[in-house]
Scaffold this motif. Structure first.
Motif, short mmCIF file in Angstrom:
data_model
loop_
_atom_site.label_atom_id
_atom_site.label_comp_id
_atom_site.label_asym_id
_atom_site.label_seq_id
_atom_site.Cartn_x
_atom_site.Cartn_y
_atom_site.Cartn_z
N VAL A 156 2.20 6.06 -2.80
CA VAL A 156 2.25 4.68 -3.28
C VAL A 156 1.11 4.41 -4.25
N THR A 160 0.48 3.28 -8.43
CA THR A 160 -0.35 2.16 -8.84
C THR A 160 -1.40 2.63 -9.85
N ARG A 215 13.75 4.09 -13.14
CA ARG A 215 13.12 3.58 -14.36
C ARG A 215 12.80 4.69 -15.33
N PHE B 194 -4.04 -6.70 -8.01
CA PHE B 194 -4.81 -5.46 -8.17
C PHE B 194 -6.25 -5.65 -7.71
N LYS B 231 0.61 -3.70 3.02
CA LYS B 231 1.43 -4.68 2.31
C LYS B 231 0.90 -4.94 0.91
N GLU B 233 -0.98 -2.87 -0.88
CA GLU B 233 -0.78 -1.67 -1.71
C GLU B 233 0.67 -1.59 -2.16
N ASP B 234 1.59 -1.94 -1.28
CA ASP B 234 3.00 -1.95 -1.67
C ASP B 234 3.25 -2.95 -2.78
N ALA B 235 2.60 -4.11 -2.68
CA ALA B 235 2.80 -5.14 -3.70
C ALA B 235 2.28 -4.66 -5.05
N CYS B 236 1.11 -4.05 -5.05
CA CYS B 236 0.53 -3.54 -6.30
C CYS B 236 1.45 -2.48 -6.89
N TYR B 237 1.92 -1.63 -6.01
CA TYR B 237 2.84 -0.59 -6.42
C TYR B 237 4.07 -1.19 -7.10
N LEU B 239 4.43 -4.07 -8.47
CA LEU B 239 4.07 -4.68 -9.75
C LEU B 239 3.99 -3.61 -10.84
N ARG B 240 3.34 -2.51 -10.49
CA ARG B 240 3.15 -1.44 -11.48
C ARG B 240 4.50 -0.87 -11.88
N VAL B 241 5.34 -0.62 -10.89
CA VAL B 241 6.63 -0.02 -11.19
C VAL B 241 7.47 -0.94 -12.07
N ARG B 242 7.51 -2.20 -11.70
CA ARG B 242 8.29 -3.14 -12.49
C ARG B 242 7.67 -3.34 -13.87
N GLY B 243 6.33 -3.42 -13.87
CA GLY B 243 5.63 -3.61 -15.13
C GLY B 243 5.93 -2.50 -16.11
N SER B 244 6.23 -1.32 -15.60
CA SER B 244 6.47 -0.16 -16.47
C SER B 244 7.69 -0.36 -17.35
N LYS C 203 8.72 -13.72 -2.58
CA LYS C 203 8.32 -12.59 -3.42
C LYS C 203 9.57 -11.87 -3.94
N TYR C 210 11.84 -12.05 -12.26
CA TYR C 210 11.02 -11.25 -13.16
C TYR C 210 11.88 -10.19 -13.86
#
Ligand SMILES: [Mn+2]
Ligand SMILES: [Mn+2]
Lengths: 227, 269, 227, 227, 227, 227, 227, 269
Positions: A156, A160, A215, B194, B231, B233-237, B239-244, C203, C210
């Protein structure tokens, strides 16, 4: 022998036993402290910055394993060699922890599964019970399973930190581990429970790989081809 | 010197009168204890309310306003802690520790949450304690004379949060940080998660370093802490994945404000 | 009155209480059955085909609520009106379920939050405890929170069905709900736990929004206006 | 008959009973081992490489089911034929596992839901209790639910392997299964609990389909899709 | 200060705290050993032969209290004087035990209730918290209640030893104690629980007195009693 | 070595271990059966008729101890001699039971406390760990404490059977035992808990003696003097 | 009404509930204090001297019941009348205590069993739930059972005080009570457990009667008794 | 032969219709189960009432009357057990065992209690079962024809209590024996307690012999059994100790009847 004399004798035995346990506890305590220090060093690989210098962190951990070996050496002197299992519970937990740490270091260095012999060497102990203070199979396996859970977290956090290829490698490593464990006939014991946790780790990592592949992030960014 | 001596005629009353003094001593101790429990409860409630208020920073435009309001609330809490300190004047603090520890932990949770929102760092135990030194000059609605008598000569009244209470408060803080992280993601704020991830990891590593050498209550909270971290770390993950997926040229627009995300007219520049 | 007579009397009281509980359990069971039927009707809105005839599904559900009212009417007759709280645990769970279903129907019909008065009307019960069998606040809130979770699923499936505007409307609805709950000073009780789940629904929905917005899919495809 | 004689008699009965149970446990253990082997074979379909030769894996699994049939044949000889339910708990778990495996093989082969008769045939047992060692309906349904959870994982891994149409087919299959289960009047038993888990599988698969559809990957690849 | 530094600081505090507790535990252990020795001396008063030389047993116990005072003196040096209550739990139990022993000695010597000041003197500690290591009022009362239970046993054994007047004296002593305790406003704390036990002691002694009086053994032996 | 090979190896180890445990369990089971038979023989001393032929019951029990020795002899062959403590939990319970039975036989025969050496001899095992399968001190003490509780029951039933002198002898025996235990520094372990039970046995027996003496039943009926 | 307004309203409701519980707790605390005072007054009947002026003690207790009525009157104002069962647990324990005290006073005055109506009157509450704050049957019965235990103690102490006729009267009273309870079909609930205790009270009292009768002390002292 | 085949048009209804048959099967099983649970509950209640009734033997003059009344009650219970047997006709008894085991255990408790009072011995499993053979000729209020069809050709309908249920019922019996013992002592009956003590010891030794080789539920009850035995042994002890004080010439009078103890005029002859 009068009842009083007999009980006095017995008290002698009991005191000796309690002293041994007290000594063991003390050594185990410092061993746990060192284990926590190694953990702190290795935990930092989860930080975005931590990915850069994994090798240096592993070197630092390797140094601390010297201390671990000293403490375990000390531990061995605290009780008669053939009573390992009498006092096993005292060090079982910490031995699983340091096994996990050794396995984690080896994985970070070479992305391979450490074998029991190597863990034993890193900890300065034996594999065969007959030869001395040794690493029980169950404890070795428990340590490996703790690492699996740490790796799912690493998958994970790799994403990040922008490292999209590591999760793929972790995924195939964990799958291999899972197949290995499926060969074992585990009873309904603590180990079995831990192994049940492995399934969640496998699934978690698969979902990471899924998120990357839908993706198109599993392709090598530089060359653009499939891996 | 002994009670219940059968030779003395008033023997019976000797035991009973001794127990009457015991009663006084026990009652006054219990009463103090109860007063402290009540203060602790008030502190808990007000601290929880402050935390609730602070969670609004993820959804309102003016963060500073919320911080000012929370500061006022925490001032009120500190007045209550002052009352605790007054109760404890000349006492062994640990004799009544169990009475006020829940409130103090909750205060640490609230004040460290506020501190994180303002400074993005962990408030230290020293900083917590430095806000709990109360000058004699400003007692709230009390007669100056009486307060003066009680005060240490020339010294200020102060309350010392114990390291354990501090630790337990910080452990609970991580739950609030997790909630804040989830809300931030929901609101399209990409920086906060982050920062929270980084910060929570540091706290987690700190607690892992302490491990089971601390008191039992601390070890008990480790599991929840680890879940909160996962939780976040999952959220950051996520965000990163979607942000990509964001086309490079859209990045600025998408993240410029929460409004951009919600207003369909502005979503594509 | 002799001691014997008195105890005979008392035995009568005790038996009556047990009978009441048995009667309540039976009605609650059929009520649960009806609730499952309504759920099956409403579940189909998640299907691609289901989006077309939401109104007809809501009508069907409304019909089934007649049965619910009958069952609850029956339930009321099973115990003295002023002993609601004595037996509360027996129907608490199912009351939260039907509240959820009522709230879901109303949302699907009008995209508004059903108020407690309206739920009470749909279920044929009261809002004020004094007036008779009523809907407790906690139970109303629990029902609303179950609906929130259903809406997050609906947002996901709307996209699959090609409806890109519904997630936006759900998003703003859920946000309003969340703000409302933030006003409450919830203890560490079951409701608080449920409320913590709401954040994940928020969320999830925001992630859908989003996803839509980075693809420019948040605009109304035909006219560009709000629905 | 004296009290002592009475208890001796009963002790005799209990010993015999324990011996039977011991025998059953042994056979069940080897059955579990075979089940794990079949699982290992089928697990590989989750691997990217595994998608290519699903048929050969199914064939291999079918072969291993021979062994299963042998073990179950052995099991039948260990207790009086008409006391199936007296010892049910001993094999219930493993029977659900092999039912799951049979259902999974059939799904992989034909993407259909295996019927109870066919599972019975694969396992070499009966459907009707009167005819002999049989497959309980609850155990059949439990096995089907385990498969549902495996399919949600398969949906995720299909995407990773670049197969974007399988998740859609799994989705409609699972939805149908869900509708089927909703027809059942499940009590608060283990099956009900397992069925509650199905909701998560449904949701997970819906999210995969969502991910595909928002990226336009759900279109038929032949007729002008993205890929 | 970094987060790491902060935690290092706290870890330092915790280690120091643990060391103090370890030291305290050791002293408490030897104190318990001495308490057990005193108990062994005093226990013999329950023996028929023991009634003859109560005074000599009390003298022997008094001597052993010297050792108690030494150990407690040692204990005081192990922690900061003003943090008594921080470590209270460690010695609370043993302090109640030695208070009981002191109270028992005093009762055996003079059949009076020892006052807190005297217990403090026997143990070499203070009554007022401000003056140093002291005897908490709850601990004093707990010790007294342990003695009450010992006295109910003594009443029983007195009869066995042929002493029929002692139970009467114990009865009136315990009744007085009971009245005293009833004046106290005990919360739902350990002391309250112990006090609830006093009721059983009272009842037990009442039954002994009952047994004596129904047999006419309560009359003064000198002035024309049965014996 | 591949991961698969390694896990196959490990499975070998685990199987061997499980086989040992299975073997041990079987022997322990028959040992428990024999222990229950001895218990049944000895239990009959509580019957009014049982008091008459205690010697013959003891002889019968002594015969059954032959079987015990055989079973334990068998047990020793099931595991490597130096892994006593690894499998200790398997036989710990039954070893305490047979120790209790041996101690009870010896008490019934001679009204003395059996010493550990003698228990070991009766069971055909060692006292010193180094010499082979031995009797752990804690297990010996646990067995003795079980007997104490049986003796308090015997005191009660002796009176019922009209034997008024046995309780007095049991009382002095138990008191001696209690003094012995008070010499020991027991931790908060299972043994400590069992020892706490001894206090109740002591008290129970004292009350029996009390009941006898207040009724003048402690005097020797033939001679009429004090004992 | 906006969502925000609605939630503000709801928060009001929730706070009110918490306040109510806090208020109830406070009143219950002072009620417990008064109950303890009444108990102290009534306890003295167990003392030899206490037998002389039972009437004056009862008068004193009756006065204190005024305070009880005031506190309960206060309690009633703390919550809506029809939510008795919502808060029942808060006052259940103390209500059983004061019921016991009322029953004890009535017994001491008239040697009759107080009926529920009379307890209600003494406590200033209702018997019928519909009419207001009432005394639940279970609580009434629990109070009566506490009294039974107190009476068995009184029987013992009556003998000590030389009153040989009171135990006989208590005996027949308790027997009647026991017959009454036998009519009830009690579940395995707290009440059943308390009722099981009644058998021991019956047994204790019968033993006293037995002791008196074998000594011929059950005759009326005036008309030719021993004493 | 398979459901959900996408190639068939009616694929959807294949799965659903299969589940409809599952529904029928499950419902009929559940219904039978529920009916059995209800029967079991009725049996439990009636057996408990019988036990309550039987306890009256310690306090009434005419024991036989109570026994007759209890017999009538147990007959009613056996009619219910007959209904269970009918439900189980052709079924695997153990499939529904959990539904009716509480009732059967309670019946064993009641019938063995009655048997003890009458015969002062332990009813055997065979004796229990012999009362549960029901003739076809006397079905209560059922059409003879229908009953005839269901019955095994020429055979009687019977219910077999399992050894485990028997054991568990007997284990609970010991609690009732203890209560009876306490009541007997209270009522001045000196023979019953000693008989009970002897009998309970035999049962206790029997259970000790079985030990933990039986099912878990049996082991669980051992502790309560041991406590009951201790209470009975204490009661016998108390009787003996007190009895020792009776002047020899009074013995007959004191124990001749319960009335003697209560009536002060007869107490001293
Ligand atoms: Mn918090
Ligand atoms: Mn029963």
């Amino acid at each position: 022998m009068s009842v009083t004399d007999m009980f006095s004798n017995i008290q002698g035995f009991l005191s000796a036993d309690q002293d041994i346990r007290e000594d063991i506890r003390k050594v185990v305590q410092v061993l746990e402290q060192t284990a926590r220090e190694i953990l702190t060093v290795l935990q930092s690989v989860h930080q975005p910055s931590g990915f850069k210098d994994i090798p240096s962190k592993c070197r630092r951990a390797r140094e601390l394993f010297c201390t671990v070996r000293n403490h375990i050496g000390d531990l061995k002197t605290k009780f008669p060699a053939d009573q390992y299992y009498r006092f096993h519970e005292h060090w079982r937990f910490v031995l699983q922890r340091v096994t996990f740490l050794a396995a984690f270091v080896v994985y970070l260095e070479s992305e391979t599964l450490v074998i029991r012999e190597e863990v034993a060497k890193i900890l300065g102990i034996e594999v065969d019970r007959e030869k001395g203070f040794h690493l029980d199979i169950e404890d070795y396996l428990a340590g490996v399973l703790i690492m699996a859970s740490e790796l799912s977290r690493l998958a994970v956090n790799s994403v990040t930190s922008g490292d999209y290829s590591r999760p793929l490698r972790i995924s195939s490593f964990i799958n291999e581990l899972d197949s290995g464990f499926r060969l074992l006939n585990l009873k309904n014991d603590p180990l079995r429970k831990r192994y049940d946790g492995l399934k969640y780790d496998v699934k978690k990592i698969e979902e990471v790989v899924y998120d990357l592949s839908i993706r198109g992030l599993t392709k090598d960014p530089e060359t653009g081809g499939d891996k | 010197a002994r009670m219940g001596d059968p030779s003395s005629d008033a023997g019976s009353s000797a035991v009973l009168s001794a127990f009457k003094t015991f009663q006084l001593e026990l009652d006054s101790k219990h009463d103090k204890y109860e007063r402290l429990v009540k203060l602790s409860r008030d502190i808990t409630i007000e601290s929880k309310r402050t935390i609730f208020l602070l969670h609004r920073v993820t959804s309102v435009p003016n963060v500073e306003e919320v911080l000012v309001e929370s500061e006022a609330k925490l001032d009120a809490v500190r007045l209550k802690i002052r009352l605790i300190a007054e109760e404890l004047r000349g006492e062994d603090l640990f004799q009544f520790h169990r009475a006020f520890t829940p409130g103090i932990q909750e205060y640490v949770e609230a004040v460290s949450f506020q501190h994180f929102i303002r400074n993005r760092s962990l408030i230290t135990l020293e900083e917590v304690n430095s806000r709990l030194v109360f000058c004699r000059e400003e007692p709230p609605n009390t007669k100056d004379a009486a307060a003066g008598q009680q005060g240490a000569p020339g010294g200020a009244l102060s309350f010392q949060v114990s390291p354990t209470d501090y630790l337990l408060g910080v452990a609970d803080l991580t739950g609030e940080l997790m909630r804040m992280c989830i809300s931030s993601v929901g609101n399209g704020d990409v920086d906060t998660p982050f920062q929270l991830g980084q910060f929570l990891r540091e706290i987690h590593d700190g607690f892992a370093y302490i491990g089971n050498t601390g008191p039992y209550e601390v070890s008990k909270k480790l599991h929840t802490l680890r879940q909160s971290l996962a939780k976040v770390e999952d959220a950051c993950y996520a965000l990163r994945v979607r942000g990509s997926e964001i086309p490079r040229h859209m990045l600025a627009d998408v993240f410029c404000s929460r409004a951009a995300v919600l207003d369909p007219d502005d979503a594509v520049a």
